[in-house]
Design a protein around this motif. Structure first.
Motif, PDB file in Angstrom:
ATOM      1  N   ALA A 107       0.190 -40.502  -8.760  1.00 58.26           N
ATOM      2  CA  ALA A 107       0.458 -39.215  -8.707  1.00 58.26           C
ATOM      3  C   ALA A 107      -0.985 -38.717  -8.202  1.00 58.26           C
ATOM      4  O   ALA A 107      -1.662 -38.710  -8.970  1.00 58.26           O
ATOM      5  N   THR A 108      -0.899 -38.217  -6.863  1.00 56.46           N
ATOM      6  CA  THR A 108      -2.087 -37.532  -6.381  1.00 56.46           C
ATOM      7  C   THR A 108      -1.896 -36.679  -5.330  1.00 56.46           C
ATOM      8  O   THR A 108      -0.592 -36.813  -4.836  1.00 56.46           O
ATOM      9  N   ILE A 109      -2.912 -35.900  -4.831  1.00 52.76           N
ATOM     10  CA  ILE A 109      -2.523 -34.912  -3.494  1.00 52.76           C
ATOM     11  C   ILE A 109      -3.002 -35.481  -2.468  1.00 52.76           C
ATOM     12  O   ILE A 109      -4.263 -36.076  -2.199  1.00 52.76           O
ATOM     13  N   LEU A 110      -2.278 -35.112  -1.308  1.00 48.25           N
ATOM     14  CA  LEU A 110      -2.733 -35.483   0.030  1.00 48.25           C
ATOM     15  C   LEU A 110      -3.747 -34.218   0.361  1.00 48.25           C
ATOM     16  O   LEU A 110      -3.430 -33.365   0.394  1.00 48.25           O
ATOM     17  N   ILE A 111      -5.063 -34.857   0.656  1.00 52.93           N
ATOM     18  CA  ILE A 111      -5.917 -33.740   1.161  1.00 52.93           C
ATOM     19  C   ILE A 111      -5.654 -33.664   2.663  1.00 52.93           C
ATOM     20  O   ILE A 111      -5.776 -34.720   3.620  1.00 52.93           O
ATOM     21  N   GLU A 112      -6.011 -32.504   3.218  1.00 58.42           N
ATOM     22  CA  GLU A 112      -5.708 -31.950   4.533  1.00 58.42           C
ATOM     23  C   GLU A 112      -6.810 -31.416   4.964  1.00 58.42           C
ATOM     24  O   GLU A 112      -7.187 -30.143   4.733  1.00 58.42           O
ATOM     25  N   ASN A 113      -7.616 -31.768   6.283  1.00 61.98           N
ATOM     26  CA  ASN A 113      -8.831 -31.396   6.448  1.00 61.98           C
ATOM     27  C   ASN A 113      -8.836 -30.518   7.701  1.00 61.98           C
ATOM     28  O   ASN A 113      -8.654 -31.403   9.000  1.00 61.98           O
ATOM     29  N   PRO A 114      -9.167 -29.433   7.817  1.00 63.95           N
ATOM     30  CA  PRO A 114      -8.893 -28.664   9.025  1.00 63.95           C
ATOM     31  C   PRO A 114     -10.113 -28.563   9.911  1.00 63.95           C
ATOM     32  O   PRO A 114     -11.151 -28.533   9.465  1.00 63.95           O
ATOM     33  N   VAL A 115      -9.779 -28.510  11.265  1.00 67.37           N
ATOM     34  CA  VAL A 115     -11.067 -28.178  12.346  1.00 67.37           C
ATOM     35  C   VAL A 115     -10.651 -27.419  13.411  1.00 67.37           C
ATOM     36  O   VAL A 115      -9.267 -27.206  13.530  1.00 67.37           O
ATOM     37  N   ALA A 116     -11.499 -26.653  13.995  1.00 64.34           N
ATOM     38  CA  ALA A 116     -11.134 -25.493  15.183  1.00 64.34           C
ATOM     39  C   ALA A 116     -12.335 -25.270  15.912  1.00 64.34           C
ATOM     40  O   ALA A 116     -13.560 -25.539  15.255  1.00 64.34           O
ATOM     41  N   ALA A 117     -12.197 -24.854  17.133  1.00 61.52           N
ATOM     42  CA  ALA A 117     -13.083 -24.218  17.644  1.00 61.52           C
ATOM     43  C   ALA A 117     -13.360 -22.895  17.460  1.00 61.52           C
ATOM     44  O   ALA A 117     -12.114 -22.111  17.179  1.00 61.52           O
TER      45      ALA A 117
END
Length: 334
Positions: free
Chosen positions: A238-248
């Motif tokens: 049981a662990t969490i999905l890490i989601e990493n954002p990027v933008a201009a």
């Protein structure tokens, strides 16, 4: 593995890795070269260095140079908010991007694409000394007496927030048993001897010999192994999905070039570089990208989303982690 289907300050605090001129993001040189400023969280530094080289070998990137700044995700976001020049911003977690959207520095539709603005994924893992001498493989193992666990300060580090939510979500059954999850966080942080301000600094602390285990991004554990550090890691069930954002950035002096580089980050070529550095791709068709899927993987949405989680866990004026840290005498100043 493409898991996209699972989705329904100061500038002084910033670690500047390469700067040639702050003014570089305000104009085009007489030779036609453009300088873009990348402001990012600490852990993907090696990947971005390689991606920038690959981009500069393309027709779109041949006249583009970069300044690069890496540090704790929250610190970097606040530095841009305070005036640090940036053309591309890359953070550990979505609230650090949302802060800049609210300030008008990033467009409201930054997450409108197929990957929802998330350039990489990862999961939270438990890493140990080589051979795992204390047999630390589960969340419960980390709260045993005499076990020292390394994790960053969640009031400065995005990675630390993922770690907190991974442990909480696993022990509380994704928030169904809140008290059990809160009790777990108190027990866990009582075993944390030092809290650095970024995930990369925590890895350095662990590599220097401090601690029996470190809670980290999967990609950080892979990075350590690739760097020949004597480390093993376990992906908890049981662990969490890490989601990493990027933008201009909206106020980029070179919007066309910034958007071109942003687009390149989602190409199979760039995504493979991320994968080679331990990150899970967010787009399909990346050769050789194979990662295990934890059987009880959950997402931030399963815990109520970032707005709810941030207020409940990370508000310095009164939240679960503020209470945990104050009880331990740890600073919660951002």
């Amino acid at each position: 593995m493409n898991v996209r289907g699972l989705r329904p300050l100061a500038a002084a605090a910033v670690a500047v890795v390469s700067i040639t001129a702050r003014a570089g993001s305000t104009g085009t040189g007489s030779d036609g070269k453009v300088q873009l400023s990348l402001v990012a969280y600490s852990t993907p530094q090696a990947a971005y260095e390689q991606i920038i080289k690959a981009y500069q070998a393309t027709p779109e990137g041949k006249n583009v140079t970069f300044t690069k700044s890496f540090g704790g995700s929250g610190d970097q976001s606040r530095a841009v908010e305070a005036g640090l020049k940036a053309d591309i911003v890359a953070f550990s977690l979505e609230p650090d991007m949302t802060r800049l959207v609210k300030k008008g520095l990033v467009a409201e539709d930054w997450n409108a694409g197929p990957a929802k603005g998330m350039v990489t994924d990862s999961v939270v893992v438990i890493a140990t000394r080589k051979g795992n001498p204390k047999a630390l493989k589960t969340w419960d193992d980390l709260t045993k007496p005499g076990v020292e666990v390394i994790t960053p300060n969640p009031f400065t580090s995005g990675g630390a927030r993922w770690n907190v939510l991974a442990g909480y979500g696993a022990k509380s059954d994704k928030g169904a048993d809140k008290q059990t999850g809160v009790d777990y966080l108190h027990a866990l942080f009582a075993n944390v001897p030092v809290q650095d301000d970024s995930a990369r600094k925590s890895l350095q602390t662990f590599s220097s010999g401090k601690g029996d285990a470190i809670i980290a991004y999967e990609n950080e554990a892979i990075f350590a192994q690739q760097s020949n550090q004597p480390l093993d890691y376990t992906v908890p069930d049981a662990t969490i999905l890490i989601e990493n954002p990027v933008a201009a950035a909206k106020n980029s002096a070179h919007p066309a070039q910034a958007q071109a580089f942003l687009k390149f980050l989602f190409t199979p070529q760039a995504q493979k570089i991320f994968a080679d550095n331990g990150y899970r791709p967010t787009t399909g068709g990346v050769p050789g990208a194979s990662f295990p899927k934890p059987p009880a993987l959950f997402t931030i949405a399963d815990l109520g989303g970032w707005e709810k989680v941030t207020a409940e866990f990370f508000d310095p004026k009164g939240s679960i982690m503020a209470h945990v840290e104050r009880k331990l005498g740890v600073s919660i100043e951002k």
